[in-house]
Design an enzyme around this catalytic site. Structure first.
Site, short mmCIF file in Angstrom:
data_model
loop_
_atom_site.label_atom_id
_atom_site.label_comp_id
_atom_site.label_asym_id
_atom_site.label_seq_id
_atom_site.Cartn_x
_atom_site.Cartn_y
_atom_site.Cartn_z
N ASP A 1 32.83 -79.49 44.16
CA ASP A 1 31.73 -80.21 44.81
C ASP A 1 32.00 -81.72 44.91
O ASP A 1 31.19 -82.46 45.48
CB ASP A 1 30.41 -79.98 44.04
CG ASP A 1 29.94 -78.54 44.15
OD1 ASP A 1 30.48 -77.80 44.99
OD2 ASP A 1 29.04 -78.16 43.38
N ARG B 1 19.57 -81.73 51.35
CA ARG B 1 19.47 -80.51 50.56
C ARG B 1 19.83 -80.79 49.10
O ARG B 1 19.32 -80.15 48.19
CB ARG B 1 20.42 -79.44 51.10
CG ARG B 1 20.03 -78.92 52.47
CD ARG B 1 20.87 -77.71 52.80
NE ARG B 1 20.96 -76.89 51.62
CZ ARG B 1 22.08 -76.45 51.08
NH1 ARG B 1 23.23 -76.75 51.64
NH2 ARG B 1 22.07 -75.73 50.01
N ASN C 1 21.99 -78.28 40.72
CA ASN C 1 22.54 -76.97 40.37
C ASN C 1 22.15 -76.49 38.97
O ASN C 1 22.40 -75.34 38.62
CB ASN C 1 24.07 -76.96 40.55
CG ASN C 1 24.43 -76.98 42.02
OD1 ASN C 1 23.58 -76.74 42.89
ND2 ASN C 1 25.69 -77.27 42.33
C1 EPZ Z 1 27.95 -72.71 42.47
O1 EPZ Z 1 28.04 -71.80 43.55
C2 EPZ Z 1 27.31 -73.96 43.00
N1 EPZ Z 1 25.98 -73.65 43.49
C3 EPZ Z 1 28.18 -74.55 44.11
O2 EPZ Z 1 27.61 -75.78 44.49
C4 EPZ Z 1 29.58 -74.82 43.54
O3 EPZ Z 1 30.42 -75.25 44.58
C5 EPZ Z 1 30.15 -73.55 42.92
O4 EPZ Z 1 29.23 -73.01 41.94
C6 EPZ Z 1 31.48 -73.77 42.22
O5 EPZ Z 1 31.32 -74.72 41.20
C7 EPZ Z 1 24.96 -73.64 42.65
O6 EPZ Z 1 25.11 -73.85 41.45
C8 EPZ Z 1 23.61 -73.38 43.20
P1 EPZ Z 1 30.78 -69.33 42.21
P2 EPZ Z 1 28.36 -70.26 43.27
O7 EPZ Z 1 30.13 -67.99 42.16
O8 EPZ Z 1 27.79 -69.87 41.96
C9 EPZ Z 1 34.13 -66.34 43.70
C10 EPZ Z 1 27.04 -77.47 46.03
O9 EPZ Z 1 27.68 -78.17 46.86
N2 EPZ Z 1 33.14 -65.27 43.48
O10 EPZ Z 1 31.02 -70.02 40.92
O11 EPZ Z 1 27.95 -69.50 44.46
C11 EPZ Z 1 33.77 -67.25 44.85
O12 EPZ Z 1 34.18 -66.74 46.09
C12 EPZ Z 1 27.31 -76.00 45.88
O13 EPZ Z 1 26.13 -77.92 45.32
C13 EPZ Z 1 33.51 -63.95 43.60
O14 EPZ Z 1 34.66 -63.63 43.90
O15 EPZ Z 1 29.92 -70.29 43.17
C14 EPZ Z 1 34.49 -68.53 44.49
O16 EPZ Z 1 35.84 -68.45 44.88
C15 EPZ Z 1 28.06 -75.38 46.96
N3 EPZ Z 1 32.55 -62.98 43.39
C16 EPZ Z 1 34.43 -68.52 42.96
O17 EPZ Z 1 34.14 -67.18 42.58
C17 EPZ Z 1 31.26 -63.29 43.04
O18 EPZ Z 1 30.46 -62.37 42.86
C18 EPZ Z 1 33.39 -69.44 42.36
O19 EPZ Z 1 32.13 -69.22 43.01
C19 EPZ Z 1 30.91 -64.64 42.92
C20 EPZ Z 1 31.87 -65.62 43.14
#
Ligand code: EPZ
Length: 440
Positions: free
Chosen positions: A310, A402, A25
């Site tokens: 995670d 992945r 990540n």
């Molecule tokens: C990152 O995803 C990671 N992916 C995820 O890892 C990880 O689970 C997640 O962060 C949380 O730590 C990568 O880094 C590539 P977020 P991301 O935007 O960025 C809400 C793994 O297993 N939100 O931080 O997509 C969302 O719904 C993966 O390696 C909004 O509301 O997660 C969530 O509740 C899976 N609006 C919270 O924020 C937005 O525009 C955090 O999501 C964006 C997010």
């Protein structure tokens, strides 16, 4: 999608030492941000994963040539500036592809990036990414499943990135990567503090960006005219390191994970300590001795520095064998509990109510055939299989490939009986087939 399965003969205490790979990540947004560089870039410690392969394909389509060097670094160089479209076929396979949006917009003034769509771990909106980029002056519209964004020159702004569930990790990556080339100053509040964002920021600084406040929720960015090139090594994968330590804990083994950053998994180590593990923590390694039977845990996931979502599935696997009842509260992705039903096939007792799971610990799990539903769920099933009596077959292991570099080989090195084979075929040693599709 590869159709490999893992056959696991459970019941052996894991022993020995393995090293953590580079962080998935951290690597993915850093690779996406290489679009910003005017000079060649070399990235070290990029893990060999199917998600990285998808990012390499995407970057090649976007005119960024990339190749592995003999000493294992990834060399990237922009050779064409006209491509600006990230196709659905690639973004669908990996949500982190969406991280090219900010860099494309900042460097090429235009981006057409597919919306990522649905996801196995619950809703994954990108509204905060788009609102942040719009505040930098981008014109954004959504048409036929794609985000169309353009701006002659982005302008610095004050942007609040906090959402309902806290900060957004890849949203911060997108807006930060765009702001470094914006005209003037940008203040990002509610920014993600995750080590992976700090790592991206350090990479951008190495390219010539001006960023202050990394690791805090307020980032101050002074836009620069252009960025150069650099050699940069990504941080160790804290989620992989935590997963390997839980593997030691759940099998009552003794495991050392080296080349990791213990400070990045502080709260996970606290949880393992509460579970009764003995821990020896050094600067870049942790040795864990698992208890005969873990104590129950109260786990609440959250943005860094809390327990990462995670690692929730892996810790839940540990709780299924605890001497008592544990509770797991998932605050980041409230629906991320698909592994619970599969763990139940191994004999685990998990009741779920909204974002809270109650896990009633049992003395033993029993081997069965289970199916991975997403990356971390697959890790949890592998860990449970290592602890269960008899044989466990984990299907759809492409999910594991992945995000984990050679996990089966690392577990075998720790004396785990783990064999990769084709579904419906006897166990044979097979080379990793890392070409897969998924949606996280
Ligand atoms: C990152 O995803 C990671 N992916 C995820 O890892 C990880 O689970 C997640 O962060 C949380 O730590 C990568 O880094 C590539 P977020 P991301 O935007 O960025 C809400 C793994 O297993 N939100 O931080 O997509 C969302 O719904 C993966 O390696 C909004 O509301 O997660 C969530 O509740 C899976 N609006 C919270 O924020 C937005 O525009 C955090 O999501 C964006 C997010």
């Amino acid at each position: 999608m590869n159709h490999d399965v893992l056959r696991i003969q459970g019941g052996t205490a894991l022993t020995g030492q393995v090293s953590a790979s580079g962080s998935k990540n951290a690597a993915l947004p850093i690779l996406a941000a290489s679009i910003l560089a005017d000079q060649p870039v070399r990235i070290g410690r990029v893990p060999r994963l199917s998600d990285v392969v998808v990012m390499q394909r995407l970057l090649a389509e976007l005119g960024v040539s990339n190749r592995w060097t003999a000493d294992g670094w990834l060399e990237l160089e922009t050779v064409a500036l006209n491509a600006v479209q990230a196709r659905y076929q690639l973004v669908r396979q990996m949500r982190a592809s969406f991280c090219v949006l900010g860099p494309l917009l900042a460097r090429r003034q235009r981006a057409i990036v597919s919306l990522p769509g649905g996801c196995n771990i619950g809703p994954r909106p990108v509204d905060l990414h788009l609102a942040g980029l719009a505040q930098l002056g981008a014109e954004i519209r959504i048409h036929r499943g794609y985000v169309w964004a353009q701006a002659d020159r982005l302008r610095g702004a004050r942007i609040d990135l906090s959402g309902r569930h806290g900060s957004t990790v890849t949203g911060t990556a997108n807006v930060l990567s765009a702001a470094v080339l914006a005209q003037g100053e940008t203040w990002l509040t509610g920014a993600a503090c995750e080590p992976e964002i700090v790592d991206l920021g350090r990479f951008l600084i190495a390219l010539g960006a001006q960023i202050e406040g990394l690791g805090t929720s307020t980032l101050h960015i002074r836009g620069v005219e252009q960025l150069g090139g650099t050699s940069y090594q990504v941080i160790p994968d804290r989620i992989e390191a935590a997963t390997l330590l839980v593997a030691g804990a759940i099998t009552a083994g003794r495991v050392t994970v080296s080349h990791m950053a213990p400070k990045h998994v502080h709260q996970v180590l606290n949880a393992l300590d509460e579970a009764g593990c003995q821990l020896q923590i050094d600067t870049d390694r942790v040795t864990l001795k698992g208890p005969t039977r873990p104590r129950p845990l109260q786990i609440v996931t959250g943005p860094y520095p809390a327990i990462p979502t995670d690692v929730q599935a892996q810790l839940m696997a540990l709780c299924t064998l605890a001497d008592g009842t544990s509770q797991v509260c998932e605050t980041v992705f409230p629906q991320r509990f698909q592994h619970a039903a599969e763990l139940a096939r191994l004999g685990a007792v998990v009741e779920q109510q909204e974002n809270l799971a109650t896990v009633r610990g049992r003395p033993t799990l029993h081997g069965a055939t289970v199916q991975a539903t997403d990356l971390r769920a697959s890790a949890a099933l592998v860990l449970a299989g290592l602890a269960a009596d008899g044989q466990t077959t984990v299907q759809k292991i492409a999910h594991l490939d992945r995000g984990y570099e050679a996990m089966d080989e690392k577990l075998s090195r720790l004396s785990g009986h783990v064999r990769r084979c084709l579904d419906n075929q006897p166990a044979v040693n097979r080379k990793l087939n890392r070409a897969s599709t998924s949606d996280q």
